[in-house]
Design a protein around this motif. Structure first.
Motif, mmCIF file in Angstrom:
data_model
loop_
_atom_site.group_PDB
_atom_site.id
_atom_site.type_symbol
_atom_site.label_atom_id
_atom_site.label_comp_id
_atom_site.label_asym_id
_atom_site.label_seq_id
_atom_site.Cartn_x
_atom_site.Cartn_y
_atom_site.Cartn_z
ATOM 1 N N ASP A 1 1.025 3.962 -2.979
ATOM 2 C CA ASP A 1 0.598 5.343 -2.743
ATOM 3 C C ASP A 1 1.709 6.322 -3.107
ATOM 4 O O ASP A 1 1.441 7.372 -3.712
ATOM 5 C CB ASP A 1 0.200 5.505 -1.270
ATOM 6 C CG ASP A 1 -0.420 6.868 -0.990
ATOM 7 O OD1 ASP A 1 -1.451 7.190 -1.604
ATOM 8 O OD2 ASP A 1 0.142 7.606 -0.162
ATOM 9 N N HIS B 1 -7.164 -1.348 -4.726
ATOM 10 C CA HIS B 1 -7.773 -2.102 -3.639
ATOM 11 C C HIS B 1 -6.772 -3.036 -2.964
ATOM 12 O O HIS B 1 -5.834 -3.524 -3.595
ATOM 13 C CB HIS B 1 -8.912 -2.995 -4.174
ATOM 14 C CG HIS B 1 -9.967 -2.266 -4.934
ATOM 15 N ND1 HIS B 1 -11.238 -2.039 -4.426
ATOM 16 C CD2 HIS B 1 -9.972 -1.732 -6.185
ATOM 17 C CE1 HIS B 1 -11.957 -1.410 -5.330
ATOM 18 N NE2 HIS B 1 -11.220 -1.205 -6.403
ATOM 19 N N ARG C 1 0.822 -1.211 0.000
ATOM 20 C CA ARG C 1 0.000 0.000 0.000
ATOM 21 C C ARG C 1 0.858 1.263 0.000
ATOM 22 O O ARG C 1 0.631 2.185 -0.804
ATOM 23 C CB ARG C 1 -0.945 0.004 1.203
ATOM 24 C CG ARG C 1 -1.676 1.327 1.448
ATOM 25 C CD ARG C 1 -2.564 1.732 0.269
ATOM 26 N NE ARG C 1 -3.794 0.963 0.228
ATOM 27 C CZ ARG C 1 -4.532 0.820 -0.862
ATOM 28 N NH1 ARG C 1 -4.144 1.360 -2.003
ATOM 29 N NH2 ARG C 1 -5.646 0.120 -0.833
ATOM 30 N N THR D 1 -9.847 9.293 -2.043
ATOM 31 C CA THR D 1 -10.299 8.577 -0.852
ATOM 32 C C THR D 1 -9.163 7.696 -0.361
ATOM 33 O O THR D 1 -8.303 7.266 -1.141
ATOM 34 C CB THR D 1 -11.520 7.681 -1.140
ATOM 35 O OG1 THR D 1 -11.192 6.742 -2.169
ATOM 36 C CG2 THR D 1 -12.720 8.503 -1.576
ATOM 37 N N GLU D 2 -9.159 7.414 0.915
ATOM 38 C CA GLU D 2 -8.120 6.574 1.491
ATOM 39 C C GLU D 2 -8.695 5.681 2.588
ATOM 40 O O GLU D 2 -8.189 5.609 3.700
ATOM 41 C CB GLU D 2 -6.965 7.420 2.022
ATOM 42 C CG GLU D 2 -7.387 8.612 2.890
ATOM 43 C CD GLU D 2 -6.204 9.469 3.300
ATOM 44 O OE1 GLU D 2 -5.233 8.910 3.843
ATOM 45 O OE2 GLU D 2 -6.255 10.690 3.067
ATOM 46 N N TRP D 3 -9.817 4.999 2.249
ATOM 47 C CA TRP D 3 -10.307 3.959 3.133
ATOM 48 C C TRP D 3 -9.284 2.839 3.163
ATOM 49 O O TRP D 3 -8.558 2.627 2.185
ATOM 50 C CB TRP D 3 -11.649 3.431 2.648
ATOM 51 C CG TRP D 3 -12.746 4.451 2.616
ATOM 52 C CD1 TRP D 3 -13.332 4.978 1.515
ATOM 53 C CD2 TRP D 3 -13.373 5.082 3.736
ATOM 54 N NE1 TRP D 3 -14.301 5.897 1.860
ATOM 55 C CE2 TRP D 3 -14.335 5.979 3.231
ATOM 56 C CE3 TRP D 3 -13.208 4.981 5.118
ATOM 57 C CZ2 TRP D 3 -15.133 6.764 4.044
ATOM 58 C CZ3 TRP D 3 -14.005 5.764 5.935
ATOM 59 C CH2 TRP D 3 -14.955 6.634 5.410
ATOM 60 N N GLU D 4 -9.252 2.091 4.224
ATOM 61 C CA GLU D 4 -8.206 1.079 4.352
ATOM 62 C C GLU D 4 -8.232 0.042 3.233
ATOM 63 O O GLU D 4 -7.179 -0.362 2.748
ATOM 64 C CB GLU D 4 -8.287 0.432 5.737
ATOM 65 C CG GLU D 4 -7.890 1.419 6.836
ATOM 66 C CD GLU D 4 -8.101 0.884 8.234
ATOM 67 O OE1 GLU D 4 -7.993 -0.338 8.420
ATOM 68 O OE2 GLU D 4 -8.363 1.694 9.133
ATOM 69 N N GLU E 1 -8.879 3.136 -8.863
ATOM 70 C CA GLU E 1 -9.142 2.626 -7.523
ATOM 71 C C GLU E 1 -8.173 1.477 -7.277
ATOM 72 O O GLU E 1 -8.157 0.504 -8.040
ATOM 73 C CB GLU E 1 -10.587 2.146 -7.380
ATOM 74 C CG GLU E 1 -11.596 3.279 -7.351
ATOM 75 C CD GLU E 1 -12.990 2.833 -6.954
ATOM 76 O OE1 GLU E 1 -13.228 1.607 -6.907
ATOM 77 O OE2 GLU E 1 -13.825 3.714 -6.708
ATOM 78 N N ARG F 1 -5.068 12.218 -4.389
ATOM 79 C CA ARG F 1 -5.708 11.149 -3.617
ATOM 80 C C ARG F 1 -7.106 11.614 -3.227
ATOM 81 O O ARG F 1 -7.279 12.610 -2.547
ATOM 82 C CB ARG F 1 -4.889 10.826 -2.368
ATOM 83 C CG ARG F 1 -5.345 9.564 -1.647
ATOM 84 C CD ARG F 1 -4.645 9.386 -0.301
ATOM 85 N NE ARG F 1 -3.206 9.316 -0.407
ATOM 86 C CZ ARG F 1 -2.373 10.199 0.131
ATOM 87 N NH1 ARG F 1 -2.851 11.245 0.797
ATOM 88 N NH2 ARG F 1 -1.066 10.054 0.014
ATOM 89 N N TYR G 1 -7.849 2.889 -1.958
ATOM 90 C CA TYR G 1 -7.470 4.284 -2.168
ATOM 91 C C TYR G 1 -7.849 4.624 -3.610
ATOM 92 O O TYR G 1 -7.648 3.809 -4.515
ATOM 93 C CB TYR G 1 -5.957 4.484 -2.004
ATOM 94 C CG TYR G 1 -5.450 4.567 -0.586
ATOM 95 C CD1 TYR G 1 -6.103 3.933 0.473
ATOM 96 C CD2 TYR G 1 -4.277 5.264 -0.290
ATOM 97 C CE1 TYR G 1 -5.613 4.011 1.760
ATOM 98 C CE2 TYR G 1 -3.775 5.344 1.005
ATOM 99 C CZ TYR G 1 -4.451 4.714 2.025
ATOM 100 O OH TYR G 1 -3.974 4.773 3.308
ATOM 101 N N SER G 2 -8.370 5.816 -3.823
ATOM 102 C CA SER G 2 -8.692 6.234 -5.185
ATOM 103 C C SER G 2 -7.889 7.485 -5.533
ATOM 104 O O SER G 2 -7.559 8.299 -4.664
ATOM 105 C CB SER G 2 -10.189 6.508 -5.329
ATOM 106 O OG SER G 2 -10.591 7.603 -4.526
ATOM 107 N N TYR G 3 -7.587 7.611 -6.830
ATOM 108 C CA TYR G 3 -6.713 8.682 -7.302
ATOM 109 C C TYR G 3 -7.254 9.254 -8.605
ATOM 110 O O TYR G 3 -7.735 8.522 -9.465
ATOM 111 C CB TYR G 3 -5.297 8.140 -7.561
ATOM 112 C CG TYR G 3 -4.655 7.458 -6.379
ATOM 113 C CD1 TYR G 3 -3.840 8.161 -5.495
ATOM 114 C CD2 TYR G 3 -4.849 6.093 -6.160
ATOM 115 C CE1 TYR G 3 -3.238 7.531 -4.419
ATOM 116 C CE2 TYR G 3 -4.256 5.449 -5.087
ATOM 117 C CZ TYR G 3 -3.447 6.174 -4.213
ATOM 118 O OH TYR G 3 -2.864 5.543 -3.141
#
Length: 395
Positions: free
Chosen positions: A133, A163, A129, A145-148, A161, A143, A151-153
């Motif tokens: 990143d 995953h 990860r 979103t950065e849910w565990e 996305e 960036r 992450y989306s870019y």
């Protein structure tokens, strides 16, 4: 009834694209037809259909649709070049990455450049990860979103996305879908360097589950079923359908798959690879109306409160606005621990997770406020009607 002249013709165009057939002439409202194609992200296919089977009586429409076709192809070409460069960068850095969904399925299309996608998905290992990143930041992505688990870019028209898990929610209470897809790497094979793909059988199972996930959320547009039609057409008897049927039982998807295969057979002309049980024609029409009305991800013209009320109450006839609103405001630990992994085995931390979630989602506060209003105003009978449809299609 939403399945009007425009929807009927668009279905003919998509079926013609799949089978290489002339959809025939159109005598309805072109503006409405283009709008419908646009919300389902198939405008390029419509444009190329008009090019291949032109209606000489309307040169202005023909010119517009030709431009839509070439615009879609040009956008794809640029995104494809950028994707290949990102894959090269990941390989150079030794990041194992598994590519799935639209970027793979496009190669089963008669014209791959016409399979559009809003985002491109990668699966990586959790240990990579930070490395992943750092790569995206070095490439000047923003960036989003950065849910565990994901992450989306974004960078211009590019959206990725990345995953570490591919299934964050259970699409129904019939099976443990999260656990089922945690072993996804066991069904992947190396294609080049550090680039992986799924076995066709497991990818097919994932695509069906992904459709169910979107239906459970808000809806799945007609393009997702065209993906299934072209997947079946591409592989045919090469797939191990006995294995797929066995896994469908594990996923409690026999009824749902029967509806999807019946739908694909009726509207795309692709025969089912497995023996079908007869599905009521009215159900298929209702399902088509539900599919066409909502657009590519089911959001168009569909109140968020309606979907939320449908999801929160399992009983078909039960609708409780206040209880649903409270659950949305204070979700239980089980529903949050996939994103807030510190809750796993520590459910007593749920008050801290609620606070964390409150600040983490500050960019969507306005959406959630509107959702709350919608929950309290939604017609209960519409919720019951939607629940019945979900039950009838096997979800």
């Amino acid at each position: 009834m939403f399945v009007n002249e425009e929807a009927t013709y668009l279905l003919k165009v998509l079926k013609g694209f799949v089978l290489g057939e002339n959809p025939g002439s159109f005598h309805g409202d072109w503006k409405k037809l283009v709008e419908l194609a646009n919300i389902h992200s198939v405008t390029g296919i419509l444009g190329c259909s008009v090019m291949n089977y032109p209606d000489e009586s309307n040169a202005q429409v023909a010119d517009f649709m030709r431009k839509q076709c070439f615009k879609t192809i040009a956008q794809f070409s640029q995104r494809s070049a950028n994707m290949k460069e990102l894959i090269r960068q990941m390989n150079d850095r030794g990041i194992d990455h598994l590519i799935f969904k639209g970027y793979i399925v496009k190669d089963y299309y008669p014209i791959p450049e016409l399979r559009t996608f809003g985002d491109i998905d990668f699966l990586i290992h959790s240990k990579d990860r930070q490395k992943s990143d750092e790569l995206m930041m070095q490439q000047e992505f923003e960036r989003k979103t950065e849910w565990e688990p994901v992450y989306s870019y974004r960078r211009g028209s590019e959206y990725y996305e990345i995953h570490t898990d591919v299934m964050e929610v259970n699409v129904s209470d019939k099976a443990d879908y999260i656990s089922y897809f945690q072993n996804i790497w066991e069904h992947a094979y190396l294609t080049n360097g550090h680039t992986w793909e799924l076995s066709p059988e497991f990818h097919f199972l994932y695509l069906l589950t992904h459709i169910a996930k979107h239906i459970n959320g808000s809806g799945a547009g007609i393009r997702m079923y065209m993906d299934i039609a072209l997947f079946i057409k591409h592989f045919g008897e090469e797939l191990d359908w006995i294995y797929i049927q066995k896994e469908l039982k594990k996923l409690s998807f026999i009824d749902f798959a029967n509806v999807v295969f019946s739908f694909v057979q009726k509207y795309f002309g692709i025969d089912s690879p497995i023996e079908l049980r007869k599905v009521d024609e009215q159900l298929l029409e209702n399902f088509l109306e539900f599919t066409m009305a909502g657009g590519v991800f089911g959001y168009i013209g569909r109140d968020s409160g309606l979907i939320t009320l449908k999801k929160q109450e399992k009983n078909e006839e039960s609708v409780h606005r206040l209880r649903t609103f409270t659950k949305r405001l204070f979700p239980n630990a089980e529903s949050m621990e996939s994103r807030y992994t510190y809750l796993q085995g520590r459910h007593w931390l749920i008050p801290f997770a609620w606070i964390h979630r409150f600040f983490k989602t500050r960019d969507t506060w306005n959406y959630h406020a509107k959702e709350a209003q919608s929950i309290m105003k939604t017609d209960v009978q519409e919720v019951v009607k939607l629940k019945r449809l979900y039950k009838e299609i096997g979800l």
